[in-house]
Scaffold this motif. Structure first.
Motif, PDB file in Angstrom:
ATOM      1  N   VAL A 130       0.838  -1.205   0.000  1.00 48.48           N
ATOM      2  CA  VAL A 130       0.000   0.000   0.000  1.00 48.48           C
ATOM      3  C   VAL A 130       0.872   1.255   0.000  1.00 48.48           C
ATOM      4  O   VAL A 130       0.579   2.214  -0.726  1.00 48.48           O
ATOM      5  N   THR A 131       1.952   1.256   0.772  1.00 42.47           N
ATOM      6  CA  THR A 131       2.838   2.427   0.813  1.00 42.47           C
ATOM      7  C   THR A 131       3.475   2.677  -0.551  1.00 42.47           C
ATOM      8  O   THR A 131       3.543   3.828  -1.000  1.00 42.47           O
ATOM      9  N   MET A 132       3.919   1.616  -1.211  1.00 46.61           N
ATOM     10  CA  MET A 132       4.516   1.785  -2.540  1.00 46.61           C
ATOM     11  C   MET A 132       3.484   2.339  -3.522  1.00 46.61           C
ATOM     12  O   MET A 132       3.784   3.257  -4.294  1.00 46.61           O
ATOM     13  N   LYS A 133       2.283   1.810  -3.479  1.00 42.94           N
ATOM     14  CA  LYS A 133       1.217   2.283  -4.373  1.00 42.94           C
ATOM     15  C   LYS A 133       0.880   3.738  -4.074  1.00 42.94           C
ATOM     16  O   LYS A 133       0.785   4.569  -4.978  1.00 42.94           O
ATOM     17  N   GLU A 134       0.700   4.064  -2.796  1.00 44.58           N
ATOM     18  CA  GLU A 134       0.342   5.436  -2.424  1.00 44.58           C
ATOM     19  C   GLU A 134       1.471   6.408  -2.711  1.00 44.58           C
ATOM     20  O   GLU A 134       1.227   7.539  -3.130  1.00 44.58           O
ATOM     21  N   ALA A 135       2.716   5.993  -2.499  1.00 45.86           N
ATOM     22  CA  ALA A 135       3.858   6.864  -2.807  1.00 45.86           C
ATOM     23  C   ALA A 135       3.897   7.166  -4.304  1.00 45.86           C
ATOM     24  O   ALA A 135       4.133   8.323  -4.704  1.00 45.86           O
ATOM     25  N   ALA A 136       3.650   6.153  -5.117  1.00 52.45           N
ATOM     26  CA  ALA A 136       3.615   6.372  -6.568  1.00 52.45           C
ATOM     27  C   ALA A 136       2.494   7.342  -6.933  1.00 52.45           C
ATOM     28  O   ALA A 136       2.682   8.223  -7.780  1.00 52.45           O
ATOM     29  N   MET A 137       1.342   7.199  -6.267  1.00 59.01           N
ATOM     30  CA  MET A 137       0.212   8.100  -6.541  1.00 59.01           C
ATOM     31  C   MET A 137       0.539   9.528  -6.100  1.00 59.01           C
ATOM     32  O   MET A 137       0.183  10.482  -6.792  1.00 59.01           O
ATOM     33  N   ILE A 138       1.197   9.676  -4.958  1.00 54.99           N
ATOM     34  CA  ILE A 138       1.564  11.015  -4.460  1.00 54.99           C
ATOM     35  C   ILE A 138       2.564  11.673  -5.411  1.00 54.99           C
ATOM     36  O   ILE A 138       2.399  12.839  -5.790  1.00 54.99           O
ATOM     37  N   ILE A 139       3.580  10.928  -5.807  1.00 48.01           N
ATOM     38  CA  ILE A 139       4.592  11.476  -6.727  1.00 48.01           C
ATOM     39  C   ILE A 139       3.941  11.861  -8.049  1.00 48.01           C
ATOM     40  O   ILE A 139       4.172  12.952  -8.574  1.00 48.01           O
ATOM     41  N   ALA A 140       3.111  10.980  -8.578  1.00 49.27           N
ATOM     42  CA  ALA A 140       2.426  11.274  -9.839  1.00 49.27           C
ATOM     43  C   ALA A 140       1.523  12.498  -9.678  1.00 49.27           C
ATOM     44  O   ALA A 140       1.453  13.350 -10.573  1.00 49.27           O
ATOM     45  N   GLY A 141       0.858  12.598  -8.533  1.00 45.99           N
ATOM     46  CA  GLY A 141      -0.016  13.744  -8.271  1.00 45.99           C
ATOM     47  C   GLY A 141       0.751  15.057  -8.269  1.00 45.99           C
ATOM     48  O   GLY A 141       0.299  16.055  -8.826  1.00 45.99           O
ATOM     49  N   VAL A 142       1.933  15.046  -7.646  1.00 47.42           N
ATOM     50  CA  VAL A 142       2.760  16.257  -7.604  1.00 47.42           C
ATOM     51  C   VAL A 142       3.234  16.628  -9.008  1.00 47.42           C
ATOM     52  O   VAL A 142       3.158  17.792  -9.419  1.00 47.42           O
ATOM     53  N   VAL A 143       3.696  15.639  -9.756  1.00 47.78           N
ATOM     54  CA  VAL A 143       4.171  15.895 -11.123  1.00 47.78           C
ATOM     55  C   VAL A 143       3.038  16.436 -11.986  1.00 47.78           C
ATOM     56  O   VAL A 143       3.198  17.429 -12.695  1.00 47.78           O
ATOM     57  N   LEU A 144       1.878  15.786 -11.897  1.00 47.71           N
ATOM     58  CA  LEU A 144       0.741  16.212 -12.715  1.00 47.71           C
ATOM     59  C   LEU A 144       0.223  17.574 -12.269  1.00 47.71           C
ATOM     60  O   LEU A 144      -0.196  18.385 -13.102  1.00 47.71           O
ATOM     61  N   TYR A 145       0.242  17.831 -10.975  1.00 45.88           N
ATOM     62  CA  TYR A 145      -0.193  19.131 -10.454  1.00 45.88           C
ATOM     63  C   TYR A 145       0.664  20.245 -11.044  1.00 45.88           C
ATOM     64  O   TYR A 145       0.160  21.281 -11.447  1.00 45.88           O
ATOM     65  N   ASN A 146       1.962  20.007 -11.096  1.00 48.84           N
ATOM     66  CA  ASN A 146       2.884  21.012 -11.658  1.00 48.84           C
ATOM     67  C   ASN A 146       2.654  21.222 -13.152  1.00 48.84           C
ATOM     68  O   ASN A 146       3.029  22.248 -13.701  1.00 48.84           O
ATOM     69  N   LYS A 147       2.040  20.238 -13.799  1.00 48.74           N
ATOM     70  CA  LYS A 147       1.726  20.364 -15.231  1.00 48.74           C
ATOM     71  C   LYS A 147       0.281  20.811 -15.433  1.00 48.74           C
ATOM     72  O   LYS A 147      -0.221  20.771 -16.551  1.00 48.74           O
ATOM     73  N   ASN A 148      -0.374  21.192 -14.330  1.00 48.22           N
ATOM     74  CA  ASN A 148      -1.774  21.626 -14.371  1.00 48.22           C
ATOM     75  C   ASN A 148      -2.667  20.530 -14.954  1.00 48.22           C
ATOM     76  O   ASN A 148      -3.552  20.785 -15.762  1.00 48.22           O
ATOM     77  N   PHE A 149      -2.413  19.309 -14.535  1.00 48.00           N
ATOM     78  CA  PHE A 149      -3.052  18.117 -15.080  1.00 48.00           C
ATOM     79  C   PHE A 149      -3.498  17.276 -13.891  1.00 48.00           C
ATOM     80  O   PHE A 149      -2.667  16.696 -13.207  1.00 48.00           O
TER      81      PHE A 149
END
Length: 171
Positions: free
Chosen positions: A94-113
């Motif tokens: 769960v931590t690996m999955k959630e960490a991937a989601m958090i990282i992806a969320g930050v990257v996408l947020y910075n791309k306004n996506f």
């Protein structure tokens, strides 16, 4: 700052309160910590309802709300793992999955996506809450539900990945 965002911040504030209660020596600390977890879940439902009903959805809330949920879930699973109530493999996956989601969320947020939550993520969350509730009464059945929750979380993760790829290809 609006009410849904304040509820999300309150949910984040409940994380250290959960930890303190979970590891405290007071009578029924486990039950009280589960109550805190469910209060957090209630505020999650409430902030989403208010945000949609009153059109108070913000980019900030769209990102912070799932972050609060992920941090609370990882905290609860970590505490249950430390007390040896659940296997560490559940926490790791769960931590690996959630960490991937958090990282992806930050990257996408910075791309306004932003990819908003969907039914798969919501179902997964409900199963986690149900599993933790059942775990507080029956360890064996709670573990079975927890394994189901992990599987549903992985299904949700792959669904989000597919949505990301489709949106990325459209852009």
């Amino acid at each position: 700052m609006n009410i849904p965002n304040l509820l999300t911040l309150f949910r984040m504030f409940l994380i250290p309160i959960f930890i303190l209660m979970f590891f405290s020596n007071i009578n029924n600390s486990f039950a009280y910590s589960i109550y805190i977890f469910f209060i957090a879940g209630f505020t999650d439902v409430l902030d989403g309802y208010i945000a949609r009903k009153h059109n108070l959805i913000t980019k900030w809330g769209t990102v912070l709300d799932p972050l609060a949920d992920k941090l609370m879930l990882i905290t609860v699973l970590a505490c249950l793992t430390l007390k040896k109530l659940i296997p560490s493999s559940v926490l790791i996956v769960v931590t690996m999955k959630e960490a991937a989601m958090i990282i992806a969320g930050v990257v996408l947020y910075n791309k306004n996506f932003i990819i908003p939550s969907n039914i798969f993520g919501k179902i997964s969350t409900v199963i986690f809450y149900l599993a933790i509730l059942v775990l507080s009464f029956n360890i064996l059945y709670g573990k079975y539900l927890l394994y189901l929750a992990v599987i549903s979380a992985l299904v949700a993760f792959f669904n989000y990945s597919i949505l990301y790829i489709k949106k990325r290809d459209e852009a």
